[in-house]
Design an enzyme around this catalytic site. Structure first.
Site, PDB file in Angstrom:
ATOM      1  N   GLU A   1       0.849  -1.207   0.000  1.00  0.00           N
ATOM      2  CA  GLU A   1       0.000   0.000   0.000  1.00  0.00           C
ATOM      3  C   GLU A   1       0.874   1.243   0.000  1.00  0.00           C
ATOM      4  O   GLU A   1       1.854   1.317   0.774  1.00  0.00           O
ATOM      5  CB  GLU A   1      -0.893  -0.033   1.235  1.00  0.00           C
TER       6      GLU A   1
ATOM      7  N   THR B   1       2.895   2.055  -2.192  1.00  0.00           N
ATOM      8  CA  THR B   1       4.211   1.727  -2.771  1.00  0.00           C
ATOM      9  C   THR B   1       4.225   1.987  -4.274  1.00  0.00           C
ATOM     10  O   THR B   1       5.288   2.171  -4.845  1.00  0.00           O
ATOM     11  CB  THR B   1       4.557   0.251  -2.521  1.00  0.00           C
ATOM     12  N   ASP B   2       3.039   1.990  -4.915  1.00  0.00           N
ATOM     13  CA  ASP B   2       3.051   2.080  -6.398  1.00  0.00           C
ATOM     14  C   ASP B   2       3.663   3.389  -6.877  1.00  0.00           C
ATOM     15  O   ASP B   2       4.478   3.398  -7.800  1.00  0.00           O
ATOM     16  CB  ASP B   2       1.664   1.801  -7.023  1.00  0.00           C
TER      17      ASP B   2
ATOM     18  N   ASP C   1      -3.999   0.349  -9.785  1.00  0.00           N
ATOM     19  CA  ASP C   1      -5.414   0.005  -9.979  1.00  0.00           C
ATOM     20  C   ASP C   1      -5.752  -0.339 -11.431  1.00  0.00           C
ATOM     21  O   ASP C   1      -6.364  -1.381 -11.690  1.00  0.00           O
ATOM     22  CB  ASP C   1      -6.312   1.124  -9.440  1.00  0.00           C
TER      23      ASP C   1
ATOM     24  N   TYR D   1      -3.994  11.933   0.698  1.00  0.00           N
ATOM     25  CA  TYR D   1      -3.265  11.073  -0.248  1.00  0.00           C
ATOM     26  C   TYR D   1      -2.165  11.884  -0.933  1.00  0.00           C
ATOM     27  O   TYR D   1      -1.010  11.479  -0.968  1.00  0.00           O
ATOM     28  CB  TYR D   1      -4.249  10.503  -1.280  1.00  0.00           C
TER      29      TYR D   1
HETATM   30  C1  GLA Z   1      -5.211   4.341  -4.221  1.00  0.00           C
HETATM   31  C2  GLA Z   1      -4.450   4.699  -5.495  1.00  0.00           C
HETATM   32  C3  GLA Z   1      -3.406   3.633  -5.822  1.00  0.00           C
HETATM   33  C4  GLA Z   1      -2.524   3.341  -4.612  1.00  0.00           C
HETATM   34  C5  GLA Z   1      -3.374   3.092  -3.367  1.00  0.00           C
HETATM   35  C6  GLA Z   1      -2.547   2.938  -2.121  1.00  0.00           C
HETATM   36  O1  GLA Z   1      -5.973   3.190  -4.450  1.00  0.00           O
HETATM   37  O2  GLA Z   1      -5.352   4.806  -6.584  1.00  0.00           O
HETATM   38  O3  GLA Z   1      -2.627   4.046  -6.925  1.00  0.00           O
HETATM   39  O4  GLA Z   1      -1.599   4.368  -4.398  1.00  0.00           O
HETATM   40  O5  GLA Z   1      -4.304   4.131  -3.150  1.00  0.00           O
HETATM   41  O6  GLA Z   1      -1.766   1.812  -2.189  1.00  0.00           O
END
Ligand code: GLA
Length: 388
Positions: free
Chosen positions: A34, A36-37, A172, A221
């Site tokens: 989580e 990390t992307d 996602d 975020y």
């Molecule tokens: C959201 C974002 C993803 C990712 C997650 C946290 O879902 O859309 O790209 O950063 O939060 O892991």
């Protein structure tokens, strides 16, 4: 026509204009990895058997007429008018994707889009990416064009970052496109290399929706992303080879502990340790070491709660209740956080007792009944026949 026995798809097909193409894209749940992307790291999501469908029919003009069956709203934009920009509404997703396709050279025609979903919206199960991917596949079919799934995922991220204005990462849309049935997907968000990681057939993915929607989620975020970038800047002063948190080790972090802001230190420590947990959890699944899987999921939750600070009381409560139920292999919050869902891996025979226990205790403690979804790890949209 995309095969689907879903009642939602059936209703949409019946209401959509004759001659429409129908495309589907699933939501996802992330097992570990989580935040990390966007740090060039690793993630391990699985697509779930809840999707968004888009029925599309070509128009003779350049208008995009978007009808959401779930929201009962229709929004019309003009793709030929460059000034027709984002409006801060759900329609920004399909609209932004259409513009991203056009910008990449694909001759997207005007279209009537009709949209329906059986995915809880805004619950952290990637309903936005499902809408982007399903729109993309439907519009590509109308344009008679194909693009590689990874390219389409990048266009989805471009639409979300550049048009909608949310700074989400690549996990996602890749999950919604490329996951395989019965497996999670180990994705390297730097190289975009990926492989399926098979899930034990006797486990169910159970998602609990806390029903909490944090008002500050988008702002927080983006703040976490900025904190990660500031952490990289501090690390790079000590070790110039570090261009993303993916490149840092705990030893690198230890070396700057005295000079880095303590909050940034904890943010970085979450990402560094979470990347390790993703690789370790994939290895544990490969080897069938389920107790290690559970430990890693628990450590991930604690790190998100204490170091990254994106959990909330309701998610912590759900994880605490779930962790005490026999037959639960692991539990953690999933997605961006500040509300939304937890994910549990649960032995099939324990699912009924799990439901009962979690619903009873959560309602007693919060006054609300959580939504509990028992999911199958499903195929991503790229596994569907071409929409027709
Ligand atoms: C959201 C974002 C993803 C990712 C997650 C946290 O879902 O859309 O790209 O950063 O939060 O892991």
């Amino acid at each position: 026509m995309t095969a689907s026995r879903s009642p939602t798809a059936g209703r949409l097909r019946a209401r959509a204009a004759a001659g429409s193409v129908l495309a589907r894209a699933p939501g996802r749940v992330n097992l570990v990895g989580e935040h990390t992307d966007y740090n060039d790291g690793f993630v391990l999501p699985a697509a779930i058997d809840r999707s968004t469908w888009v029925a599309a029919r070509r128009r003779d003009d350049a208008k995009l007429v978007m009808r959401s069956d779930d929201l009962g709203e229709t929004v019309t934009v003009d793709l030929a008018a460059p000034g027709d920009g984002a409006r801060g509404a759900w329609s920004d997703y399909p609209h932004g994707l259409a513009r991203a396709l056009v910008a990449s050279g694909i001759p997207v025609p005007g279209a009537d889009l009709r949209i329906a979903s059986d995915l809880p919206l805004g619950a952290g199960l990637s309903s936005s990416a499902a809408l982007l991917v399903a729109t993309g596949r439907a519009l590509l079919a109308l344009a008679g064009a194909t693009v590689d799934p990874v390219e389409l995922a990048l266009l989805c991220r471009e639409a979300e970052n550049g048009f909608v204005g949310a700074r989400s990462g690549i996990m996602d849309p890749v999950a919604s496109l490329l996951c395989e049935r019965g497996s999670a997907l180990l994705l390297d968000c730097r190289s975009l290399g990926h492989r399926p990681v098979e899930l034990p057939g006797d486990l169910r993915i159970v998602v609990c929706n806390s029903l909490v929607r944090h008002e500050l989620a988008t702002g927080e975020y983006n703040r976490r992303r900025a904190e990660c970038e500031a952490g990289v800047a501090s690390l790079a002063r000590a070790r110039p080879g570090i261009v993303a948190l993916r490149d840092a080790t705990l030893a690198d972090l230890g070396a700057i502990r005295d000079v880095i802001d303590p909050v940034l230190f904890r943010r970085c420590r979450h990402v560094v340790t979470e990347n390790r947990r993703v690789l370790d959890l994939a290895t544990a699944l490969d080897a069938g070491h389920l107790s290690a899987v559970g430990t890693l999921m628990g450590e991930s939750h604690a790190s998100l709660r204490d170091d990254f600070e994106v959990s909330c009381a309701e998610l912590d409560l759900l994880v605490e209740i779930a962790s005490g139920v026999p037959g639960v292999i692991g539990a953690r919050m999933t997605g961006g956080g500040f509300g939304g869902c937890t994910v549990q891996l649960v032995r099939s025979e324990a699912v009924d007792a799990f439901r009962h226990r979690v619903a009873t205790v959560y309602r007693r403690e919060t006054g609300r009944l959580p939504e509990i979804l028992v999911c199958e790890a499903s195929a991503g949209a790229a596994g569907d026949a071409r929409p027709a």
